[in-house]
Design a protein around this motif. Structure first.
Motif, PDB file in Angstrom:
ATOM      1  N   LYS A   1      81.642 -71.664   9.565  1.00  0.00           N
ATOM      2  CA  LYS A   1      80.661 -72.356   8.714  1.00  0.00           C
ATOM      3  C   LYS A   1      81.076 -73.808   8.502  1.00  0.00           C
ATOM      4  O   LYS A   1      80.237 -74.711   8.526  1.00  0.00           O
ATOM      5  CB  LYS A   1      80.534 -71.647   7.360  1.00  0.00           C
ATOM      6  CG  LYS A   1      79.835 -70.326   7.445  1.00  0.00           C
ATOM      7  CD  LYS A   1      79.817 -69.613   6.101  1.00  0.00           C
ATOM      8  CE  LYS A   1      79.255 -68.222   6.265  1.00  0.00           C
ATOM      9  NZ  LYS A   1      79.461 -67.381   5.098  1.00  0.00           N
ATOM     10  N   HIS A   2      82.362 -74.030   8.314  1.00  0.00           N
ATOM     11  CA  HIS A   2      82.849 -75.387   8.083  1.00  0.00           C
ATOM     12  C   HIS A   2      82.645 -76.269   9.323  1.00  0.00           C
ATOM     13  O   HIS A   2      82.324 -77.455   9.186  1.00  0.00           O
ATOM     14  CB  HIS A   2      84.314 -75.383   7.660  1.00  0.00           C
ATOM     15  CG  HIS A   2      84.799 -76.712   7.204  1.00  0.00           C
ATOM     16  ND1 HIS A   2      84.300 -77.343   6.083  1.00  0.00           N
ATOM     17  CD2 HIS A   2      85.714 -77.569   7.737  1.00  0.00           C
ATOM     18  CE1 HIS A   2      84.895 -78.519   5.939  1.00  0.00           C
ATOM     19  NE2 HIS A   2      85.751 -78.673   6.935  1.00  0.00           N
TER      20      HIS A   2
ATOM     21  N   ILE B   1      79.183 -77.510   9.197  1.00  0.00           N
ATOM     22  CA  ILE B   1      79.048 -78.546   8.159  1.00  0.00           C
ATOM     23  C   ILE B   1      79.609 -79.872   8.665  1.00  0.00           C
ATOM     24  O   ILE B   1      78.981 -80.922   8.505  1.00  0.00           O
ATOM     25  CB  ILE B   1      79.754 -78.110   6.855  1.00  0.00           C
ATOM     26  CG1 ILE B   1      79.005 -76.935   6.222  1.00  0.00           C
ATOM     27  CG2 ILE B   1      79.885 -79.273   5.877  1.00  0.00           C
ATOM     28  CD1 ILE B   1      79.765 -76.234   5.108  1.00  0.00           C
TER      29      ILE B   1
ATOM     30  N   ARG C   1      77.177 -81.425  11.095  1.00  0.00           N
ATOM     31  CA  ARG C   1      75.996 -81.951  10.400  1.00  0.00           C
ATOM     32  C   ARG C   1      76.323 -83.239   9.638  1.00  0.00           C
ATOM     33  O   ARG C   1      75.565 -84.202   9.667  1.00  0.00           O
ATOM     34  CB  ARG C   1      75.466 -80.874   9.446  1.00  0.00           C
ATOM     35  CG  ARG C   1      74.107 -81.148   8.884  1.00  0.00           C
ATOM     36  CD  ARG C   1      73.506 -79.963   8.126  1.00  0.00           C
ATOM     37  NE  ARG C   1      74.389 -79.346   7.141  1.00  0.00           N
ATOM     38  CZ  ARG C   1      74.909 -78.130   7.255  1.00  0.00           C
ATOM     39  NH1 ARG C   1      74.670 -77.381   8.296  1.00  0.00           N
ATOM     40  NH2 ARG C   1      75.691 -77.646   6.306  1.00  0.00           N
ATOM     41  N   GLU C   2      77.472 -83.288   8.967  1.00  0.00           N
ATOM     42  CA  GLU C   2      77.834 -84.439   8.139  1.00  0.00           C
ATOM     43  C   GLU C   2      78.292 -85.652   8.953  1.00  0.00           C
ATOM     44  O   GLU C   2      78.185 -86.779   8.485  1.00  0.00           O
ATOM     45  CB  GLU C   2      78.942 -84.057   7.162  1.00  0.00           C
ATOM     46  CG  GLU C   2      78.492 -83.134   6.058  1.00  0.00           C
ATOM     47  CD  GLU C   2      79.624 -82.726   5.131  1.00  0.00           C
ATOM     48  OE1 GLU C   2      80.815 -82.949   5.471  1.00  0.00           O
ATOM     49  OE2 GLU C   2      79.325 -82.167   4.066  1.00  0.00           O
TER      50      GLU C   2
END
Length: 136
Positions: free
Chosen positions: A25-26, A29, A32-33
């Motif tokens: 999941k990280h 993220i 995306r970031e």
């Protein structure tokens, strides 16, 4: 942290799976970031969670999270930077050396990353910040 085959319990497997799930999941993220930040510098950024193998306690199983960048201008797609963290790796060992065959005296061992989830996230964040502070 190293584990012997006698330590391969459901509790350890659950711990590994939780770490893998959180880091998968990280990685999404991070992608995306940071993708647009790198694109503004004409770079491709990738964050990947990878698993080789299908059973946590069988030799050859390895889970990793990696982040890397490539230069969009460079037609070879050569990596400018790659950072890989091995989460869990299971292998067969004989006298401290990795072996592929079941040789008498060899043992199945596993190694779990020593860092906590929080420490790994911080390490990845710092790695990205250091890379972005350099000139490309």
């Amino acid at each position: 942290m190293k584990y012997q085959q006698k330590d391969f319990t459901q509790k350890l497997k659950t711990k590994i799976q939780e770490m893998e799930s959180a880091l998968k999941k990280h990685s999404e993220i991070l992608l995306r970031e940071n993708k647009s930040i790198f694109e503004n510098r004409n770079l491709d950024f990738d964050a990947v969670f990878n698993i080789d193998g299908s059973e946590h306690f069988q030799p050859g199983y390895c889970s990793t999270i990696s982040i890397g960048t490539t230069d969009k201008i460079n037609p070879t797609g050569e990596l400018l930077n790659l950072h890989v963290i091995t989460i869990w790796e299971c292998q067969r060992s004989l006298l401290g050396l990795s072996v592929t065959k079941n040789i008498p005296g060899s043992k199945i061992i596993g190694e779990l990353v020593d860092e906590s989830l929080k420490e790994i996230k911080e390490e990845l964040k710092e790695y990205i910040e250091v890379f972005l502070s350099e000139e490309y």
